[in-house]
Design an enzyme around this catalytic site. Structure first.
Site, short mmCIF file in Angstrom:
data_model
loop_
_atom_site.label_atom_id
_atom_site.label_comp_id
_atom_site.label_asym_id
_atom_site.label_seq_id
_atom_site.Cartn_x
_atom_site.Cartn_y
_atom_site.Cartn_z
N ASP A 1 22.47 -24.12 63.21
CA ASP A 1 22.73 -25.47 62.68
C ASP A 1 23.08 -26.49 63.76
O ASP A 1 23.82 -27.43 63.52
CB ASP A 1 23.88 -25.41 61.65
CG ASP A 1 25.18 -24.92 62.27
OD1 ASP A 1 25.16 -24.43 63.42
OD2 ASP A 1 26.23 -25.04 61.61
N GLY B 1 10.84 -12.30 49.63
CA GLY B 1 10.17 -12.55 48.36
C GLY B 1 11.14 -12.79 47.22
O GLY B 1 10.87 -12.39 46.07
N ALA B 2 12.26 -13.45 47.52
CA ALA B 2 13.25 -13.72 46.46
C ALA B 2 12.70 -14.75 45.48
O ALA B 2 11.90 -15.61 45.85
CB ALA B 2 14.55 -14.22 47.08
N GLU B 3 13.16 -14.65 44.25
CA GLU B 3 12.69 -15.58 43.21
C GLU B 3 13.51 -16.85 43.20
O GLU B 3 13.05 -17.90 42.72
CB GLU B 3 12.77 -14.94 41.82
CG GLU B 3 11.73 -13.87 41.56
CD GLU B 3 11.99 -12.56 42.28
OE1 GLU B 3 13.17 -12.21 42.49
OE2 GLU B 3 11.00 -11.90 42.66
N ASP C 1 28.64 -25.61 66.96
CA ASP C 1 29.00 -27.01 66.75
C ASP C 1 30.45 -27.36 67.11
O ASP C 1 30.70 -28.32 67.86
CB ASP C 1 28.76 -27.25 65.25
CG ASP C 1 28.51 -28.69 64.98
OD1 ASP C 1 27.82 -29.31 65.79
OD2 ASP C 1 29.03 -29.19 63.96
N ARG D 1 38.64 -19.26 67.89
CA ARG D 1 38.47 -20.63 67.38
C ARG D 1 39.78 -21.32 67.73
O ARG D 1 40.79 -21.09 67.07
CB ARG D 1 38.25 -20.62 65.87
CG ARG D 1 36.98 -19.89 65.43
CD ARG D 1 36.65 -20.20 64.00
NE ARG D 1 35.62 -19.33 63.44
CZ ARG D 1 34.31 -19.53 63.57
NH1 ARG D 1 33.87 -20.56 64.24
NH2 ARG D 1 33.45 -18.70 63.02
N SER D 2 39.77 -22.13 68.77
CA SER D 2 41.01 -22.68 69.30
C SER D 2 41.40 -24.00 68.63
O SER D 2 40.66 -24.98 68.72
CB SER D 2 40.88 -22.90 70.81
OG SER D 2 42.05 -23.49 71.30
N GLY E 1 26.19 -19.01 56.87
CA GLY E 1 25.48 -20.19 57.36
C GLY E 1 26.34 -21.45 57.36
O GLY E 1 25.84 -22.54 57.59
N GLY F 1 32.33 -18.42 66.39
CA GLY F 1 31.81 -17.15 65.86
C GLY F 1 30.95 -16.45 66.90
O GLY F 1 30.09 -17.08 67.51
N GLN G 1 26.63 -9.68 58.86
CA GLN G 1 25.53 -10.52 59.34
C GLN G 1 25.71 -10.96 60.80
O GLN G 1 24.78 -11.42 61.44
CB GLN G 1 25.41 -11.79 58.48
CG GLN G 1 25.02 -11.50 57.05
CD GLN G 1 25.32 -12.67 56.13
OE1 GLN G 1 24.47 -13.50 55.89
NE2 GLN G 1 26.54 -12.74 55.63
#
Ligand code: F6P
Length: 319
Positions: free
Chosen positions: A129, A185-187, A102, A71-72, A170, A10, A251
């Site tokens: 990651d 500030g997500a719940e 990775d 992406r090979s 992700g 990516g 993104q």
């Protein structure tokens, strides 16, 4: 002696600043430079061309990668890796900088265990990651894109009595989700690394709604593969009409932030300096506690990145 650079997997904002620094810095060190276009596919197909300063003029602000990526699948077959090695030899390439994540590093580990290659990897993935590094190129830009989207979604959420569920990328890692949840500030935040405590949370949210809460912002990591389940939970258990937004590939795009540009420059200088030393390369540049280090490729690919504990703890503190 000639050095080459490729980007694989990516694309990530910060790859172009790294490519620019690679050409400029290697030139200062009197090295001939090559671009390997189309990632590992290009290494197999020999789409290798000498790089010039004009190739990298005016690219520092661009997202994506001017040398493209892939992406090979073929690279996982021996005969293609052999072909790739012959291509490097035929151009006299003695050192390779690999921008990737990775999957790319796994492929390079296989390659370097069979052939006499000399490479340094720079962790470049918005997923953040990679084992051993606190930071991968592209993460800061991706988080800023997500922040911008969440701020806008909150404007609409706060104008209605609704829940908004936002799925972020992700791969199997919850880094983008938890950091985005904290800064917006997500719940609610749902990530693969932590069990979702739906019953407890729905009770708390229902109480808050009774006491005047009007809306809920929930962030979900794509790796949980449970967006429709959480959608249903918000509607039925929490009791709010819910809209879902999947942010997707926006993104990965956008002009690299200041931080990603600076990190790209530093990662690249460490990588080139290491390639110019005589000792065996095949390392990954990592960033730990404000310092750049080099880790053996085997160590990086045989360990799993774990989210820092304070991020996991933060999930329980969201409000
Ligand atoms: O690794 C970066 C990433 O954007 C992941 O977050 C996502 O799961 C994957 O790549 C998407 O891959 P593709 O662009 O091949 O669909």
């Amino acid at each position: 002696m000639a050095l080459a650079i490729l980007s694989s997997g990516g694309d990530a904002p910060g790859m172009n600043p790294a490519i620019k620094k690679f050409v400029d810095y290697a030139y200062k060190k009197n090295q001939k430079t090559y671009f390997i276009y189309d990632g590992l596919e290009g290494l197999i197909d020999n789409t290798i061309k000498e790089a010039t300063h004009s190739d990298v003029a005016g690219i520092v602000h661009e997202g994506g990668t001017i040398i493209r990526s892939s992406r090979s699948k073929r690279f996982f077959e021996y005969e293609y890796r052999q072909q790739a090695y012959q291509n490097l030899q035929s151009h006299g390439i003695t050192g390779l900088v690999v921008l990737g994540g990775d999957g790319t590093f796994r492929a390079m580990e296989r390659f370097s265990s069979e052939f006499d290659v000399n490479f340094v990897g720079i962790p470049s993935t918005i997923d953040n990651d990679i084992y051993g590094t606190e930071y991968c190129l592209g993460v800061d830009t991706a988080l800023n894109v997500i922040r911008d989207a969440l701020d806008k979604i909150r404007d609409t959420a706060s104008s209605f009595s609704r829940a908004f569920l936002v799925e972020v990328m992700g791969r199997d890692c919850g880094y983008l989700a938890i950091v985005s949840a904290m800064i917006s500030g997500a719940e609610v935040c749902v990530i693969p690394e932590k069990e979702f405590e739906g019953e407890l949370l729905s009770k708390r949210l229902r109480d808050e709604i009774k006491n005047g809460r009007r809306y809920v912002l929930a962030i979900i990591a794509e790796g949980t593969k449970s967006t429709s389940k959480i959608h249903q939970w918000l509607q039925e258990d929490v009791g709010l009409e819910t809209r879902v937004s999947i942010l997707g590939h926006i993104q990965r795009g956008g002009s690299p932030t200041v931080y990603d540009r600076l990190m790209a420059f530093d990662f690249t200088i460490v990588a080139v300096d290491h390639l110019l030393k005589k000792d065996n390369a095949n390392k990954i540049v990592v960033y730990q506690k404000g310092e750049f280090k080099l880790l053996e490729i085997q160590e990086v690919v045989s360990n799993k990145y774990l989210l820092p504990q304070h991020y996991l703890n933060a999930i329980n503190l969201l409000d």
